[in-house]
Scaffold this motif. Structure first.
Motif, PDB file in Angstrom:
ATOM      1  N   ASN A 197       0.799  -1.224   0.000  1.00  0.00           N
ATOM      2  CA  ASN A 197       0.000   0.000   0.000  1.00  0.00           C
ATOM      3  C   ASN A 197       0.832   1.274   0.000  1.00  0.00           C
ATOM      4  N   ASN A 224      -5.361  -1.374  -0.528  1.00  0.00           N
ATOM      5  CA  ASN A 224      -6.270  -0.334  -0.085  1.00  0.00           C
ATOM      6  C   ASN A 224      -7.038   0.241  -1.271  1.00  0.00           C
ATOM      7  N   GLU A 225      -7.913   1.179  -0.984  1.00  0.00           N
ATOM      8  CA  GLU A 225      -8.775   1.733  -2.029  1.00  0.00           C
ATOM      9  C   GLU A 225      -7.967   2.416  -3.116  1.00  0.00           C
ATOM     10  N   ARG A 226      -6.834   3.007  -2.760  1.00  0.00           N
ATOM     11  CA  ARG A 226      -5.993   3.678  -3.750  1.00  0.00           C
ATOM     12  C   ARG A 226      -5.514   2.686  -4.811  1.00  0.00           C
ATOM     13  N   ARG A 228      -6.774  -0.369  -5.475  1.00  0.00           N
ATOM     14  CA  ARG A 228      -7.911  -0.966  -6.175  1.00  0.00           C
ATOM     15  C   ARG A 228      -8.462  -0.025  -7.231  1.00  0.00           C
ATOM     16  N   SER A 229      -8.420   1.259  -6.953  1.00  0.00           N
ATOM     17  CA  SER A 229      -8.978   2.228  -7.900  1.00  0.00           C
ATOM     18  C   SER A 229      -8.111   2.407  -9.131  1.00  0.00           C
ATOM     19  N   LYS A 230      -6.871   1.954  -9.063  1.00  0.00           N
ATOM     20  CA  LYS A 230      -5.975   2.090 -10.204  1.00  0.00           C
ATOM     21  C   LYS A 230      -6.161   0.992 -11.241  1.00  0.00           C
TER      22      LYS A 230
END
Length: 235
Positions: A197, A224-226, A228-230
């Motif tokens: 992360n 983390n969301e960062r 996953r969003s990529k």
């Protein structure tokens, strides 16, 4: 006139017929050709130092001597004798100006551990190499811990396509302070990325691949969301 020439790469050119004068290059050790190149009778027999398999260590020595080498492309190399993953160079190899490496259809290469001698590498693309199992073999020796942290410190784009046997890019998470894009397609054996992360925290823009591959990845810590969003679907 190039009587001292040792390395000649004509891959990717429009050369279709070698000149008979090539036989005068008595010191030539490596000759790389594209598809369909015709070779006059007697030329190869005259090149007594020519090496057919290609010895990667010999190439590495010559690349190190090219002080301004910025781009390296290996295409359709067969019978490559690899650099042992655990060999120690004691600083004798330097690829300090190398910024881009493209490797396509080199089917006997199983790893690229030598690219750790290219500290300023920005783009790495490896496509359709049937034997590729690891990009860089990990070193468990604590003495090389600093070296591992510096690995890929300038890498911006990583492309891995059609590497069916690939299992590892590196055996632990790396900082990747410059990484922007990762493209991974048809690398179904690759179950883990060298990311956590904190990797590429300020720079990463996208990770492209197949959704099934992404869902089967294993992580030391859940992404983390960062991260996953990529992820984006690679078409």
């Amino acid at each position: 006139m190039l009587i001292n020439l040792e390395f000649l790469d004509l891959g990717g050119t429009r050369v279709r017929m070698l000149p008979v004068e090539l036989k005068n290059l008595k010191k030539l050790r490596v000759l790389l050709l594209g598809y369909g190149v015709r070779i006059p009778l007697g030329v190869l027999a005259s090149l007594e130092r020519l090496q057919e398999p290609v010895v990667m260590l010999s190439l590495l020595e010559r690349w190190s001597a090219m002080k301004h080498l910025e781009v390296l492309r290996l295409l359709n190399l067969y019978d490559v004798v690899e650099v042992p993953a655990n060999f120690h160079t004691r600083g004798q190899y330097h690829l300090g100006m190398l910024h881009k490496v493209y490797i396509d259809c080199c089917h006997t290469i199983s790893h690229l551990t030598w690219i750790k001698y290219a500290p300023h590498l920005e783009i790495l693309s490896v496509i359709a190499c049937k034997s590729m199992e690891e990009v860089v073999k990990g070193d468990q020796d604590e003495e090389h811990e600093h070296e591992a942290i510096q690995l890929f410190s300038c890498l911006r784009v990583l492309t891995l396509i059609g590497l069916r046997k690939l299992k590892s890019i590196y055996n632990k998470a790396l900082p990747f302070p410059s990484l922007r894009s990762i493209y991974i397609v048809e690398c179904d054996s690759l179950r883990k990325l060298p990311l956590n992360n904190n990797s590429a925290k300020e720079t990463l823009l996208q990770i492209k691949g197949h959704p099934t591959w992404w869902s089967n990845l294993e992580w030391e810590d859940p992404p983390n969301e960062r991260l996953r969003s990529k992820f984006q679907l690679y078409f």
